[in-house]
Scaffold this motif. Structure first.
Motif, PDB file in Angstrom:
ATOM      1  N   UNK A 285     -26.556 -19.087  22.156  1.00 35.72           N
ATOM      2  CA  UNK A 285     -25.212 -19.591  22.583  1.00 35.72           C
ATOM      3  C   UNK A 285     -25.232 -19.972  24.032  1.00 35.72           C
ATOM      4  N   UNK A 286     -25.476 -18.972  24.790  1.00 32.90           N
ATOM      5  CA  UNK A 286     -25.706 -19.358  26.419  1.00 32.90           C
ATOM      6  C   UNK A 286     -26.112 -20.543  26.850  1.00 32.90           C
ATOM      7  N   UNK A 287     -27.371 -20.497  26.281  1.00 34.11           N
ATOM      8  CA  UNK A 287     -28.208 -21.888  26.737  1.00 34.11           C
ATOM      9  C   UNK A 287     -27.609 -23.074  26.109  1.00 34.11           C
ATOM     10  N   UNK A 288     -27.090 -22.966  24.929  1.00 30.20           N
ATOM     11  CA  UNK A 288     -26.143 -24.340  24.242  1.00 30.20           C
ATOM     12  C   UNK A 288     -25.147 -24.308  25.285  1.00 30.20           C
ATOM     13  N   UNK A 289     -24.489 -23.498  25.777  1.00 31.48           N
ATOM     14  CA  UNK A 289     -23.158 -23.809  26.568  1.00 31.48           C
ATOM     15  C   UNK A 289     -23.620 -24.343  27.813  1.00 31.48           C
ATOM     16  N   UNK A 290     -24.772 -23.751  28.493  1.00 30.22           N
ATOM     17  CA  UNK A 290     -25.130 -24.354  29.778  1.00 30.22           C
ATOM     18  C   UNK A 290     -25.608 -25.814  29.714  1.00 30.22           C
ATOM     19  N   UNK A 291     -26.284 -26.195  28.623  1.00 25.50           N
ATOM     20  CA  UNK A 291     -26.811 -27.529  28.507  1.00 25.50           C
ATOM     21  C   UNK A 291     -25.534 -28.161  28.216  1.00 25.50           C
ATOM     22  N   UNK A 292     -24.601 -27.918  27.686  1.00 21.14           N
ATOM     23  CA  UNK A 292     -23.342 -28.731  27.241  1.00 21.14           C
ATOM     24  C   UNK A 292     -22.631 -29.116  28.545  1.00 21.14           C
ATOM     25  N   UNK A 293     -22.855 -28.038  29.455  1.00 20.11           N
ATOM     26  CA  UNK A 293     -21.951 -28.183  30.855  1.00 20.11           C
ATOM     27  C   UNK A 293     -22.917 -29.041  31.666  1.00 20.11           C
ATOM     28  N   UNK A 294     -24.149 -29.065  31.486  1.00 20.80           N
ATOM     29  CA  UNK A 294     -24.920 -29.889  32.402  1.00 20.80           C
ATOM     30  C   UNK A 294     -24.491 -31.408  31.966  1.00 20.80           C
ATOM     31  N   UNK A 295     -24.594 -31.647  30.676  1.00 17.59           N
ATOM     32  CA  UNK A 295     -24.317 -32.828  30.219  1.00 17.59           C
ATOM     33  C   UNK A 295     -23.133 -33.326  30.523  1.00 17.59           C
ATOM     34  N   UNK A 296     -22.099 -32.682  30.513  1.00 23.41           N
ATOM     35  CA  UNK A 296     -20.714 -33.069  31.026  1.00 23.41           C
ATOM     36  C   UNK A 296     -20.899 -33.437  32.698  1.00 23.41           C
ATOM     37  N   UNK A 297     -21.478 -32.580  33.339  1.00 20.60           N
ATOM     38  CA  UNK A 297     -21.776 -32.738  34.797  1.00 20.60           C
ATOM     39  C   UNK A 297     -22.424 -34.287  35.056  1.00 20.60           C
ATOM     40  N   UNK A 298     -23.484 -34.376  34.428  1.00 17.21           N
ATOM     41  CA  UNK A 298     -24.468 -35.697  34.510  1.00 17.21           C
ATOM     42  C   UNK A 298     -23.453 -36.794  34.194  1.00 17.21           C
ATOM     43  N   UNK A 299     -22.677 -36.645  33.228  1.00 18.38           N
ATOM     44  CA  UNK A 299     -21.926 -37.668  32.842  1.00 18.38           C
ATOM     45  C   UNK A 299     -20.722 -38.087  33.849  1.00 18.38           C
ATOM     46  N   UNK A 300     -20.278 -37.170  34.493  1.00 17.34           N
ATOM     47  CA  UNK A 300     -19.309 -37.217  35.406  1.00 17.34           C
ATOM     48  C   UNK A 300     -19.879 -37.854  36.773  1.00 17.34           C
ATOM     49  N   UNK A 301     -21.178 -37.301  36.933  1.00 16.36           N
ATOM     50  CA  UNK A 301     -21.870 -37.866  38.335  1.00 16.36           C
ATOM     51  C   UNK A 301     -22.021 -39.049  38.046  1.00 16.36           C
ATOM     52  N   UNK A 302     -22.836 -39.579  37.036  1.00 17.45           N
ATOM     53  CA  UNK A 302     -23.279 -41.059  36.850  1.00 17.45           C
ATOM     54  C   UNK A 302     -22.076 -41.796  36.939  1.00 17.45           C
ATOM     55  N   UNK A 303     -20.683 -41.363  36.384  1.00 18.52           N
ATOM     56  CA  UNK A 303     -19.626 -42.337  36.273  1.00 18.52           C
ATOM     57  C   UNK A 303     -19.000 -42.341  37.650  1.00 18.52           C
ATOM     58  N   UNK A 304     -18.971 -41.446  38.493  1.00 21.68           N
ATOM     59  CA  UNK A 304     -18.266 -41.357  39.687  1.00 21.68           C
ATOM     60  C   UNK A 304     -19.225 -41.665  40.712  1.00 21.68           C
ATOM     61  N   UNK A 305     -20.475 -41.427  40.666  1.00 25.35           N
ATOM     62  CA  UNK A 305     -21.026 -41.969  41.855  1.00 25.35           C
ATOM     63  C   UNK A 305     -22.341 -43.005  41.699  1.00 25.35           C
ATOM     64  N   UNK A 306     -22.780 -43.205  40.665  1.00 22.73           N
ATOM     65  CA  UNK A 306     -23.601 -44.369  40.389  1.00 22.73           C
ATOM     66  C   UNK A 306     -22.816 -45.706  39.824  1.00 22.73           C
ATOM     67  N   UNK A 307     -22.147 -45.659  38.733  1.00 23.92           N
ATOM     68  CA  UNK A 307     -21.519 -46.858  38.220  1.00 23.92           C
ATOM     69  C   UNK A 307     -20.390 -47.277  39.053  1.00 23.92           C
ATOM     70  N   UNK A 308     -19.506 -46.374  39.535  1.00 26.18           N
ATOM     71  CA  UNK A 308     -18.365 -47.128  40.459  1.00 26.18           C
ATOM     72  C   UNK A 308     -18.853 -47.506  41.803  1.00 26.18           C
ATOM     73  N   UNK A 309     -20.031 -46.796  42.429  1.00 28.29           N
ATOM     74  CA  UNK A 309     -20.660 -46.886  43.320  1.00 28.29           C
ATOM     75  C   UNK A 309     -21.335 -48.460  43.429  1.00 28.29           C
ATOM     76  N   UNK A 310     -22.011 -48.799  42.162  1.00 28.60           N
ATOM     77  CA  UNK A 310     -22.441 -50.114  42.262  1.00 28.60           C
ATOM     78  C   UNK A 310     -21.448 -51.013  42.071  1.00 28.60           C
ATOM     79  N   UNK A 311     -20.396 -50.927  41.416  1.00 23.35           N
ATOM     80  CA  UNK A 311     -19.266 -51.950  41.279  1.00 23.35           C
ATOM     81  C   UNK A 311     -18.768 -52.133  42.878  1.00 23.35           C
ATOM     82  N   UNK A 312     -18.388 -51.120  43.290  1.00 21.92           N
ATOM     83  CA  UNK A 312     -17.870 -51.018  44.853  1.00 21.92           C
ATOM     84  C   UNK A 312     -18.753 -51.969  45.794  1.00 21.92           C
ATOM     85  N   UNK A 313     -19.949 -51.617  45.512  1.00 24.55           N
ATOM     86  CA  UNK A 313     -20.971 -52.321  46.709  1.00 24.55           C
ATOM     87  C   UNK A 313     -20.913 -53.902  46.150  1.00 24.55           C
ATOM     88  N   UNK A 314     -20.730 -54.175  44.811  1.00 31.21           N
ATOM     89  CA  UNK A 314     -20.680 -55.618  44.396  1.00 31.21           C
ATOM     90  C   UNK A 314     -19.307 -56.373  45.117  1.00 31.21           C
TER      91      UNK A 314
END
Length: 152
Positions: A97-126
């Protein structure tokens, strides 16, 4: 939908934008999707294993409770064996259960990171490139940014 309708205007003003920036946006989105899918599969596998172990523990507990009198008559060794077995099963469940919860949180963090620092940054640069070239004015930034986000 109305914001997506303004996307052709962005492309007409700067067609090279489509060639330069969209592949990076789609590639980053593809990588994110693959990573999220892999982590999601692992989370589901761990949750399934935890449920299976919980089922085993429930059966063991029910059996031990049914035969509690026999365990007491058998002596300290039988009681100690039962306690250790219950602890092992409980620890295995908690570990999954702990491993599952940690992976779930990692997944959410990666989604947030990609959306806010990669995706939007590329659009802003364009968009910054379009402003620097004089193709769009600052009043159009939000509309074009949303049109690109919605189209992707």
């Amino acid at each position: 939908l109305p914001k997506i309708m303004s996307l052709p205007g962005v492309i007409v003003k700067q067609p090279s934008l489509l060639i330069k920036i969209f592949p990076f946006i789609f590639l980053s989105d593809f990588i994110k999707a693959r990573l999220v899918a892999t982590v999601t599969n692992e989370v589901e596998r761990l949750q399934k294993e935890a449920k299976e172990i919980q089922s085993i523990r429930s059966k063991v507990e029910a059996f031990d409770m049914k035969n509690a009198e026999l365990l007491q008559r058998a002596g300290f060794g039988a009681t100690e064996f039962t306690r250790v077995r219950w602890e092992e099963l409980t620890e295995a469940i908690q570990t999954k259960e702990v491993a599952s919860e940690q992976l779930r949180r990692t997944r959410m963090y990666f989604q947030w990171l990609q959306n806010n620092f990669v995706f939007k940054a590329l659009i802003d640069c364009a968009l910054a490139n379009l402003i620097a070239m004089g193709r769009i004015v600052s009043a159009e930034i939000f509309v074009f940014s949303r049109a690109i986000e919605d189209s992707v």
